[in-house]
Design an enzyme around this catalytic site. Structure first.
Site, mmCIF file in Angstrom:
data_model
loop_
_atom_site.group_PDB
_atom_site.id
_atom_site.type_symbol
_atom_site.label_atom_id
_atom_site.label_comp_id
_atom_site.label_asym_id
_atom_site.label_seq_id
_atom_site.Cartn_x
_atom_site.Cartn_y
_atom_site.Cartn_z
ATOM 1 N N GLU A 188 1.897 -0.317 -4.861
ATOM 2 C CA GLU A 188 0.957 0.756 -5.183
ATOM 3 C C GLU A 188 1.779 2.043 -5.104
ATOM 4 O O GLU A 188 2.046 2.566 -4.019
ATOM 5 C CB GLU A 188 -0.212 0.826 -4.195
ATOM 6 C CG GLU A 188 -1.249 1.824 -4.681
ATOM 7 C CD GLU A 188 -2.122 2.428 -3.591
ATOM 8 O OE1 GLU A 188 -3.184 2.951 -3.926
ATOM 9 O OE2 GLU A 188 -1.734 2.411 -2.408
ATOM 10 N N ASP B 60 0.833 -1.202 0.000
ATOM 11 C CA ASP B 60 0.000 0.000 0.000
ATOM 12 C C ASP B 60 0.873 1.259 0.000
ATOM 13 O O ASP B 60 1.800 1.379 0.817
ATOM 14 C CB ASP B 60 -0.857 -0.044 1.271
ATOM 15 C CG ASP B 60 -1.943 1.002 1.306
ATOM 16 O OD1 ASP B 60 -2.863 0.901 0.488
ATOM 17 O OD2 ASP B 60 -1.869 1.904 2.165
HETATM 18 C C1 NOJ Z 1 -4.404 3.006 -0.748
HETATM 19 C C2 NOJ Z 1 -5.523 2.035 -0.587
HETATM 20 O O1 NOJ Z 1 -5.797 1.446 -1.827
HETATM 21 C C3 NOJ Z 1 -6.706 2.805 -0.046
HETATM 22 O O2 NOJ Z 1 -7.876 2.037 -0.024
HETATM 23 C C4 NOJ Z 1 -6.358 3.297 1.330
HETATM 24 O O3 NOJ Z 1 -7.407 4.113 1.803
HETATM 25 C C5 NOJ Z 1 -5.062 4.098 1.319
HETATM 26 N N1 NOJ Z 1 -4.037 3.505 0.532
HETATM 27 C C6 NOJ Z 1 -4.548 4.253 2.717
HETATM 28 O O4 NOJ Z 1 -4.085 3.029 3.199
#
Ligand code: NOJ
Length: 566
Positions: A290, A235
């Site tokens: 990500e 993440d």
């Molecule tokens: C990216 C995640 O995909 C999202 O759902 C989340 O709210 C944020 N990061 C914070 O962790």
């Protein structure tokens, strides 16, 4: 008794040749053997556990629900699952606020349920990667509870604290995600300092400058790697390094959340260390980053020299409008940026953070002046054409649960809204069958699904679509089967071809094994030039037909996508 697998190893207990073997699973069932690493060859399927399937009838999806439907995913033809967070969490950000990285939230089950799910998935030949949330924890995590207990507590430096200014303004101008009017800082009154949170105030940022944080977060990786996971979706991985003095964001980008801007060199060495943890395990455990930055150029740097992420999500593609010109540009840029680095692209149309692509494309069409009846007529056809593109690009596709059913976003009234980031719509529970609740509680006894089901649930349930050869579900399945059977579609080169306005034309692979992919993004038939209608081209797949037709077409129907064998 034992049997010899393709890996040259011996099967145990007479197991069929290595269906369960990590190495032999590189061979797609019924398809040619591939020498590519498994994650390059795979199609991933993202599961958002709260909304996938509810085994215990409490209105929230759970791990047993996922396990009960693994066979459906094998039938569909995906290769790997990405599970969004199922860890203990107060659910301020529905699981992305973790209060125990090494346990399952009771709402989803327990560690035994996770182990059972993983074992069964592996037995069925499905890989499983899980979300890992390294940038922040919940404010209810024991680390933060201790850190906020006093300025001298053991974990104080595990988070990012700053002294208040006399004028009462936050330490810098960073904007938090979700509420774009809010600073990325909150005051902690008891200890009278600001703490940093790039997301919700209930998600304080960890301080990766502190070696104990690095060690603890590596231990989390090992905890799950030891249990057998095949990797992680990390993440907002690009946010774990920050400039030590936390400088203001430039005025030109004022109002953009800092999580979409943070791009700091030290992060790369931190990712290399994370990668070393994964590389210490056999069988190529994968790291999918990500990297929430808005240019492919910036994202590409996080592949390092093959020593950082194996793959990164490419947000410019997700945000591209459904036009041939835009997609042509995004594809060209992605290939030109990643190929020279030997970096392998990913392709995503939908996920749990954005409106579903069918919804997005419909809304954009309405904004461009398409009338409601036309949108209704074209909506699924557009989604079918987009799926054809997604699954024929060079790179690893990630499907988001429910797109194979052609789902739209759930309609959420203000009273029903739960998510601090306004993302409830794309998280509507999946309709499984034709029963009143479609596999979810019906409200009898006061228990309802945690969010409303998406529109059209009454005819988009999986059971009904499975029986209908013409359904979008069966179209995804045919597409996945074709991709599996054709090396050109999995790992072949990609060439963008000249095409009439509104049409995307790609060639995958070379010579006798190559395919031509034609995507009509318009609502009109388009005549094909001779170069795109080869006399001996065979239609292997049509987005709007059940069976392939033998003859190369001279035109593309409205919103139609074709794959031709050459
Ligand atoms: C990216 C995640 O995909 C999202 O759902 C989340 O709210 C944020 N990061 C914070 O962790």
């Amino acid at each position: 008794m034992s049997s010899l697998g393709l890996c040259g190893l011996t099967g145990q207990n007479g197991a069929a040749p290595h269906l369960r073997c990590r190495y032999c699973r590189a061979m797609p069932a019924g398809g040619p053997v591939s020498s590519a690493p498994w994650w390059r060859d795979a199609v991933f399927y993202q599961i958002y556990p709260r909304s996938f399937a509810d085994a215990n009838g409490d209105g929230v999806g759970d791990l047993d629900g996922i396990r009960a439907h693994l066979a459906d995913l094998v039938w569909l033809g995906v290769d790997a699952l990405w599970l969004s967070p199922f860890y203990r969490s107060p659910m301020a950000d529905f699981g992305y606020d973790v209060s125990d990285h090494c346990d399952v939230d009771p709402i989803f089950g327990d560690l035994a349920a996770f182990d059972a799910l993983l074992a069964e998935a592996h037995a069925l030949g499905l890989r499983v990667i899980i979300d890992w949330v390294p940038n922040h924890t919940s404010d209810q995590h024991p680390w933060f509870l201790d850190a906020s207990s006093s300025r001298t507590s053991q974990h104080r430096d595990w988070y990012v604290w700053r002294e208040p200014d006399e004028d009462g303004t936050p330490p810098n101008n960073w904007v938090a995600a979700f509420d774009l009017t809010a600073p990325a800082w909150s005051v902690h009154p008891a200890t009278d300092q600001w703490y940093l949170h790039l997301f919700d105030p209930a998600q304080p940022d960890l301080n990766w400058d502190e070696p104990a944080v690095v060690a603890a977060m590596h231990d989390v990786l090992r905890f799950w790697l030891d249990r057998g996971v095949d990797g992680f979706r990390a993440d907002v991985l690009h946010t774990i390094g920050k400039f030590p003095d936390l400088p203001d964001d430039p005025p030109a980008v004022a109002g953009i959340p800092h999580c979409a801007l943070n791009d700091v060199p030290v992060t790369h060495e931190r990712i290399r260390a994370i990668r070393s943890v994964l590389d210490g395990y056999p069988d190529e455990r994968v790291l999918v980053g990500e990297i929430y930055l808005m240019t492919t150029d910036a994202i590409a740097t996080y592949y390092g020299t093959g020593d950082e992420v194996h793959m990164a999500f490419n947000f410019p593609a997700l945000y591209a409008p459904w036009t041939a010109d835009r997609w042509r540009a995004v594809i060209a840029e992605t290939m030109a940026t990643l190929e020279p680095r030997g970096a392998w692209p990913t392709w995503v149309l939908s996920n749990h953070d954005n409106p579903r692509h069918r919804t997005r494309y419909d809304l954009a069409a309405r904004r461009r002046g398409e009338d409601a009846a036309t949108t209704t007529r074209r909506s699924e056809a557009r989604a079918r054409a987009a799926a054809t593109l997604l699954l024929t690009l060079r790179g690893t596709p990630f499907l988001y649960q429910g797109e194979e059913l052609g789902l739209l976003d759930a309609e959420i009234s203000p009273e029903q809204a739960l998510d601090p980031g306004g993302r409830d719509g794309c998280r509507g529970p999946l309709p499984w069958d034709g029963s009143v609740g479609h596999g979810w509680p019906t409200g009898v006894g006061g228990t309802e699904p945690w969010l409303p089901l998406p529109p059209e649930a009454e005819f988009r349930d999986r059971a009904a679509q499975r029986e209908d050869p013409g359904s979008i579900l069966n179209m995804y399945r045919r597409l996945l089967q074709l991709r599996r059977s054709l090396p050109a579609l999995r790992t072949g080169d990609l060439e963008l071809l000249d095409a009439p306005d509104g049409v995307l034309a790609l060639r995958r692979g070379a010579g006798a094994d190559s395919c031509l992919i034609l995507i009509n993004t318009t609502g009109e038939d388009v005549e094909l030039p001779a170069a795109l209608s080869p006399i001996d081209g065979r239609v292997l797949f049509a987005s709007d037909q059940v069976g392939p037709t033998a003859i190369a077409p001279v035109s593309l129907g409205a919103d139609q996508a074709l794959i031709l064998g050459l």
